[in-house]
Design an enzyme around this catalytic site. Structure first.
Site, PDB file in Angstrom:
ATOM      1  N   GLY A   1      90.090  50.476  66.092  1.00  0.00           N
ATOM      2  CA  GLY A   1      91.469  49.998  66.093  1.00  0.00           C
ATOM      3  C   GLY A   1      91.748  49.135  67.299  1.00  0.00           C
ATOM      4  O   GLY A   1      92.137  47.989  67.173  1.00  0.00           O
ATOM      5  N   PHE A   2      91.553  49.714  68.485  1.00  0.00           N
ATOM      6  CA  PHE A   2      91.772  49.000  69.746  1.00  0.00           C
ATOM      7  C   PHE A   2      93.186  48.447  69.826  1.00  0.00           C
ATOM      8  O   PHE A   2      93.419  47.413  70.454  1.00  0.00           O
ATOM      9  CB  PHE A   2      90.726  47.897  69.930  1.00  0.00           C
ATOM     10  CG  PHE A   2      89.315  48.389  69.792  1.00  0.00           C
ATOM     11  CD1 PHE A   2      88.749  49.159  70.793  1.00  0.00           C
ATOM     12  CD2 PHE A   2      88.566  48.123  68.661  1.00  0.00           C
ATOM     13  CE1 PHE A   2      87.468  49.646  70.665  1.00  0.00           C
ATOM     14  CE2 PHE A   2      87.283  48.614  68.527  1.00  0.00           C
ATOM     15  CZ  PHE A   2      86.731  49.372  69.529  1.00  0.00           C
TER      16      PHE A   2
ATOM     17  N   THR B   1      86.756  57.387  67.630  1.00  0.00           N
ATOM     18  CA  THR B   1      86.857  57.964  68.964  1.00  0.00           C
ATOM     19  C   THR B   1      86.282  59.363  69.055  1.00  0.00           C
ATOM     20  O   THR B   1      85.973  59.827  70.141  1.00  0.00           O
ATOM     21  CB  THR B   1      88.329  58.008  69.362  1.00  0.00           C
ATOM     22  OG1 THR B   1      89.083  58.451  68.215  1.00  0.00           O
ATOM     23  CG2 THR B   1      88.833  56.634  69.755  1.00  0.00           C
TER      24      THR B   1
ATOM     25  N   ALA C   1      93.668  62.454  71.541  1.00  0.00           N
ATOM     26  CA  ALA C   1      92.892  63.697  71.615  1.00  0.00           C
ATOM     27  C   ALA C   1      93.700  64.791  72.293  1.00  0.00           C
ATOM     28  O   ALA C   1      93.761  65.934  71.813  1.00  0.00           O
ATOM     29  CB  ALA C   1      91.593  63.455  72.373  1.00  0.00           C
TER      30      ALA C   1
ATOM     31  N   LEU D   1      86.926  67.227  76.789  1.00  0.00           N
ATOM     32  CA  LEU D   1      86.897  68.038  75.569  1.00  0.00           C
ATOM     33  C   LEU D   1      85.542  67.949  74.876  1.00  0.00           C
ATOM     34  O   LEU D   1      85.098  68.924  74.272  1.00  0.00           O
ATOM     35  CB  LEU D   1      88.007  67.593  74.617  1.00  0.00           C
ATOM     36  CG  LEU D   1      89.424  67.693  75.212  1.00  0.00           C
ATOM     37  CD1 LEU D   1      90.452  67.141  74.237  1.00  0.00           C
ATOM     38  CD2 LEU D   1      89.761  69.140  75.589  1.00  0.00           C
TER      39      LEU D   1
ATOM     40  N   VAL E   1      91.028  59.176  77.923  1.00  0.00           N
ATOM     41  CA  VAL E   1      89.760  58.677  78.440  1.00  0.00           C
ATOM     42  C   VAL E   1      89.562  57.190  78.165  1.00  0.00           C
ATOM     43  O   VAL E   1      89.282  56.399  79.059  1.00  0.00           O
ATOM     44  CB  VAL E   1      88.564  59.448  77.814  1.00  0.00           C
ATOM     45  CG1 VAL E   1      87.260  58.982  78.437  1.00  0.00           C
ATOM     46  CG2 VAL E   1      88.740  60.938  77.988  1.00  0.00           C
ATOM     47  N   GLY E   2      89.717  56.804  76.892  1.00  0.00           N
ATOM     48  CA  GLY E   2      89.207  55.498  76.435  1.00  0.00           C
ATOM     49  C   GLY E   2      89.651  54.340  77.294  1.00  0.00           C
ATOM     50  O   GLY E   2      88.828  53.539  77.746  1.00  0.00           O
ATOM     51  N   GLU E   3      90.940  54.222  77.510  1.00  0.00           N
ATOM     52  CA  GLU E   3      91.436  53.040  78.193  1.00  0.00           C
ATOM     53  C   GLU E   3      91.191  53.088  79.703  1.00  0.00           C
ATOM     54  O   GLU E   3      91.195  52.050  80.365  1.00  0.00           O
ATOM     55  CB  GLU E   3      92.921  52.860  77.891  1.00  0.00           C
ATOM     56  CG  GLU E   3      93.132  52.555  76.412  1.00  0.00           C
ATOM     57  CD  GLU E   3      94.579  52.623  75.992  1.00  0.00           C
ATOM     58  OE1 GLU E   3      95.053  51.688  75.354  1.00  0.00           O
ATOM     59  OE2 GLU E   3      95.254  53.624  76.301  1.00  0.00           O
TER      60      GLU E   3
END
Lengths: 340, 731
Positions: free
Chosen positions: B240-241, B467, B509, B614, B688-690
């Protein structure tokens, strides 16, 4: 995608008979199918030549090699004779596209791939290559990938092939079969036209001509060969500029030099005057700068490609330094070897 | 109705007490085998019986009106069914969490590439042929498309503190520089797609979407029906981003066409359409002003920026978001100008704000360290604020100093030399670093957990956009219920299930995981009662319940019963009392070719503290993926717009360059520091991702400077820009 008729040719005669301006040859299809999906190309008929016998071999031809038109790019790049005697061709092939594409793409198809000018690729944009006389939306547009040599008001597009640049430096010839079965050989400068006011006419081939082979002459004995490609990422991008070089040193002097340039012109670019400047000279960075300066003497036809002049200059100097022994060779610069 | 749990105070660290031992581990994705074997049904894979194909048609003028559609121009196409044109078509996708339809402009055209009609045919190929050949007639008026020259500028409210002039003018060292970043495309692998089917008045839409709870309302609003009549399914989403946060043009067009034709309609965007018509990240122009005293203490910190968007779109890239809390200064100033241009709309693209803003602030900090002759790590350590400098909130958990110190140590930062000092052949070698920060959020989320003898089932409309949601929610439920992960089934991506946060802003998450945690906790409490112990004495492991010297298999306690509990969580007082953010530090080594200006990243280490991890493996994928995007933004990504029409010129993945494998070194490491954020949520976890993107590009730019001594302030740092800087410096 427009509906089209499909013919699988069983012989060269049959293929030639099926070809006319409304038909396209398909071999690997790695470029044609993309263009057909976008309807930049809308052939009424597609003639599949992949099952034609005898076109997929690499064979000795005199002191050189004959490369069948259907030899896959990946097979050509991996061939031990190519790697030993024409390493620049192997390097150029491997710097192009991706592994998957190289597994499909053919020698003949690679030569005839179309420009990746984004305005050519977008049917909503004016393009004289798609539609003669329509104009050129790339003039005044975003021009990072355009050419700086050999362009015209009608077209600024660059030829995208890496392989063809290597072939140009190696003085390769293209074997062409006409409909009546006659064979002729063309140097690359005889194959490719410059755009002038008809950028839609990219080659001198007739609609029913077929490329059957590429002929490599004997390599320059004891030469160093290099292919250096500059691009916007490390892999899977077309050249901003590329330099192909074949250099033979003779007792500390440059005995022979062949240079071809990619990403900068509608066909692989070569300038004999540059090579003459190098012949018989002792390698020297100042000399290389002078040669590079001469190559890029004229301003770029589009402000977006002005950067290609210094980039090409500096890349050429870097390649010449390595190929003449002024600097340690890096990946892409190889001494030729005799085939095992 | 379930009572909503509000995060008003820190919660016990229950996941540190539970015994199953799966939370935090590198558990494989349960959905992995389906994905690698092609069996996971992404949106475009679902073809209901009788489904036909729609292809969007774009406007080819920049601004004006659609006057006429010449349907006869494609009447010859076999299998052509309809050219659908409806005033309810969207101008652009909804912004994230809008919950209502975006602009529905009717015949008005606001950008070149705007979807204006849908050609529907029996086959995909025929629909595409029709869409490419359909003749449209437009009226066209002049439009501003270039942010550098556009005249419609809207200054946003500034954020300022302290006496700027006093802080700035007397400072021993000043950095006053402008950085620019280009437009970015989300570039998700899966093109946007929708399959719409009506069952009476009920609309069932399979969509490539990130936030179903919001998307359902947006779709209902756009089509003009109550949300209860809409069901959205998105069990698998191929990336998606940010580009699938809001309902898209393809979904509304598919729904309206399916209604009109009485048949299911699938609309898959061509890759070019994804570039033409999906929200981009704005280009930015950033003015950084840093002033410091002789000891490197920041006196003034200014970060002004200019962004753009379509007229009427509210979203403004929060460029200086992290600059407002990373460092403290006596005086600060953050101002933003919004420029209105007729380019495809701007919206959230992976780490809006931080992805471009932290590059600039961290590069400017490097310039300041240079001016001071101070180690860049030390400069940052000297300027960490005691509390959020703008809001005055204490940090909930901030291990930035540890990340800087640990990262420097593991990377070998002490080997860094002066610019230009390290050379290998024609390659100049340099090291750079940057801080990372990304605010953490908790977004309202609900989930249902069922426990029976067959195991546990988790149900929520949460999405997994690649993700790792399936894995993480499996782990939370398995840990809480004392079950092996194989006995937990997670069902996602269906608006008939309890509504979750959706995937966005790195909050998915933690938010959806907290809802699963709370629902599972209720089941634990019921199991404790059945066993006869207090809830806090209960221990569950491998299907066995223990507590107060009692022990029984969970299945015996259930005795055939199915326990079903639902829970919902939303942010509360802790979000006001404390400021929660993830932090990190990037260290990077690059090689710059002294002749050609090529830049190669040779190794990169990111050290992060973002609360409880996690799933070690999916977290690592997120963090490393973010770092890769950071490398790409520093070196490659550049979405170009035609200066005359504003249309996207780099409209495929051959021309829009994201990092290739060859651009990413083998030594690409993400290290997680142990942390619990008690104010974030009951899991003590953070996004986390960003965080991985934030600052990563800055570390690359700073390493380029250390390698060859020149600053690249217009990114990406492509070879032409590097050699231009080298030549300007006489090299």
């Amino acid at each position: 995608m427009r509906a089209f008729d499909y013919t699988r040719a069983e012989s060269l005669d049959q293929a030639a008979a099926a070809l006319d301006p409304a038909a396209s040859v398909i071999a690997g299809g790695t470029n044609l199918l993309d263009l057909m999906k976008l309807q930049v190309m809308t052939p009424e008929r597609v003639v599949d030549i992949t099952r034609l016998p005898g076109l997929d071999a690499i064979e000795p031809e005199g002191e050189g090699l004959r490369l069948g038109a259907l030899v896959r790019n990946s097979d050509l790049a991996a061939d031990p004779r190519i790697r030993a005697r024409y390493p620049l061709l192997s390097r150029a092939l491997l710097s192009g596209a991706s592994g998957q594409i190289r597994n499909k793409a053919t020698t003949g198809g690679n030569l005839l791939q179309r420009t990746r000018c984004p305005y050519f690729y977008d049917p909503a944009m004016a393009c004289s290559k798609r539609e003669p006389g329509a104009g050129c939306a790339a003039q005044g547009g975003v021009g990072r990938m355009l050419a700086i040599f050999g362009t015209s008001d009608a077209c600024l597009a660059a030829h995208p092939s890496d392989m063809a640049v290597a072939l140009r430096a190696l003085d390769a010839e293209v074997e062409v079969r006409s409909r009546d079965g006659g064979l002729r050989r063309l140097a690359l400068d005889e194959l490719y036209r410059l755009p002038g006011d008809r950028p839609d006419l990219e080659t001198t081939l007739a609609a029913d001509d077929l490329i059957t082979a590429v002929i490599l002459p004997a390599p320059v004995a004891g030469s160093v060969q290099a292919y250096r490609k500059l691009r916007d990422r490390a892999s899977y991008a077309f050249a901003l500029v590329s330099v192909a070089a074949v250099i033979r040193m003779d007792q500390g002097r440059i005995g022979q030099a062949a240079l071809a340039f990619g990403g900068v012109a509608p066909r692989p670019w070569r300038d004999a005057g540059l090579e003459a400047m190098l012949h018989g000279k002792t390698p020297d960075e100042a000399l290389f700068r002078e040669v590079a300066q001469r190559l890029t003497a004229d301003p770029a036809p589009n402000p977006d490609t002005e950067f290609k002049r210094p980039l090409l200059r500096r890349t050429l100097v870097a390649v010449l330094r390595e190929a003449t022994g002024l600097a340690q060779p890096s990946i892409g610069t190889d001494a030729t070897k005799d085939a095992a | 109705m379930t009572q909503t749990f509000r995060m008003d105070k820190p919660q016990p660290r229950l996941l540190d007490e539970t015994r199953q031992g799966v939370i935090g581990t590198s558990m494989d994705r349960p959905d992995g085998p389906l994905k690698v074997s092609g069996q996971a049904t992404y949106t475009a894979d679902a073809l209901p019986e009788g489904c036909v194909h729609g292809m969007l048609v774009r406007a080819t003028v920049t601004r004006g009106h659609l006057r006429d559609i010449d349907r006869d121009s494609i009447a010859d196409i076999p299998g052509l069914l309809a050219v659908v044109r409806d005033p309810r078509f969207l101008r652009n996708p909804a912004q994230g969490m809008a919950g209502e339809a975006p602009d529905q402009p009717g015949d008005r055209i606001d950008y070149h590439g705007q979807p204006v009609a849908l050609v529907v045919a029996e086959t995909f190929e025929a629909a595409r042929d029709g869409a490419l050949r359909l003749k449209l007639r437009f009226d066209s008026v002049a439009a501003e498309v270039d942010p550098d020259h556009a005249t419609e500028v809207e200054p946003q409210d500034p954020t300022e503190s302290g006496d700027w002039n006093a802080a700035w003018s007397g400072a021993a060292h000043q950095v006053d520089v402008v950085y620019t970043t280009p437009c970015h495309a989300s570039a998700a692998m899966e093109p946007h797609a929708a399959v719409a089917e009506w069952q009476g008045d009920r609309l069932i839409l399979r969509g490539a979407l990130q936030m179903l709870r919001f998307n359902r309302k947006e779709l209902a609003d756009a089509v003009g029906i109550p949300p209860e009549q809409v069901q959205i399914l998105a069990p698998y989403v191929g990336g998606g981003f940010g580009s699938k946060l809001g309902i898209g043009t393809e979904a509304v067009a598919a729904a309206l066409a399916a209604r009109e034709l009485g048949r299911p309609v699938r609309v898959v965007m061509a890759r070019q359409t994804v570039f033409d018509a999906v929200l981009r990240r704005t280009e930015t122009r950033q003015h950084l002003q840093l002033a410091a005293d002789a000891e490197g203490k920041l006196l003034a910190l200014g970060h002004d920026d200019r962004v753009s968007n379509l007229p009427g779109e509210e979203f403004a890239e929060p460029v200086s978001s992290a600059s407002q809390f990373l460092y403290g200064a006596r005086a600060t100033r953050f101002r933003q100008d919004m420029v209105r241009v007729h380019r495809v709309g701007a919206g959230s693209v992976r780490a809006p704000g931080e992805a471009v803003g932290v590059i600039a602030i961290e590069a400017a900090m490097d310039e300041l360290a240079d001016a001071l002759g101070m180690c860049p790590v030390e400069l940052r350590l000297r300027n960490l604020p005691d509390q959020h400098p703008v809001t005055g909130q204490p940090f909930s958990a901030r291990a930035l100093a540890d990340c800087l110190r640990e990262g420097a140590k593991s990377f070998g930062w002490s080997d860094r030399q002066a610019p230009g000092a390290r050379q290998e052949g024609d390659w100049l070698i340099g090291m750079g670093m940057a801080s990372a920060a990304r605010p953490n959020m908790l977004v309202k989320s609900a989930a249902r957990v069922r426990l029976s003898a067959e195991g546990a089932v988790v149900e929520t409309d949460m999405t997994d956009i690649g993700t790792g949601t399936y894995a993480v929610l499996t782990q939370v439920a398995a840990e809480m219920l004392g079950l092996p992960p194989g006995q937990v089934t997670v069902k996602l991506g269906d608006t008939d299930l309890p509504g979750a946060s959706g995937s966005g802003g790195s909050f998915g998450a933690s938010s959806s995981g907290s809802a699963v945690f709370l629902a599972a906790k209720k089941i634990r409490d019921r199991l404790a009662a059945k066993l006869g112990c207090a809830p806090e004495d209960l221990s569950l492991q491998d299907g066995l319940a223990r507590g107060a010297n009692l022990e029984a298999p969970i299945n015996d306690l259930l005795a055939g019963e199915v326990l079903v509990e639902e829970a919902e969580i939303k942010g509360g007082k802790t979000a006001e009392s404390h400021f929660s953010a993830g932090f990190g530090a990037h260290f990077c080594e690059v090689a710059v070719h002294r002749w050609t200006g090529e830049v190669r990243v040779r190794r990169m280490h990111g050290t992060f503290a973002m609360g409880r991890v996690l799933n070690e493996k999916t977290a690592r994928s997120q963090a490393v993926g973010g770092m890769i995007w950071g490398v790409g933004s520093a070196l490659h990504e550049d979405m170009s717009h035609d200066p005359r029409t504003g249309h996207v010129v780099t409209r495929d993945l051959a021309n829009y360059h994201i990092a290739s494998h060859a651009d990413i070194p083998r030594d690409m490491q993400a290290v997680f520091l142990e942390e619990r954020d008690d104010f974030a949520n009951p899991l003590q976890s953070k996004g986390v991702g960003e965080l991985g993107i934030s600052g990563a590009g800055g570390a690359v730019l700073n390493a380029i400077h250390n390698a060859c001594g020149v600053r690249i302030r217009d990114i990406p740092a492509t070879p032409d820009r590097v050699i231009a800087a080298l030549e300007a410096a006489g090299r």
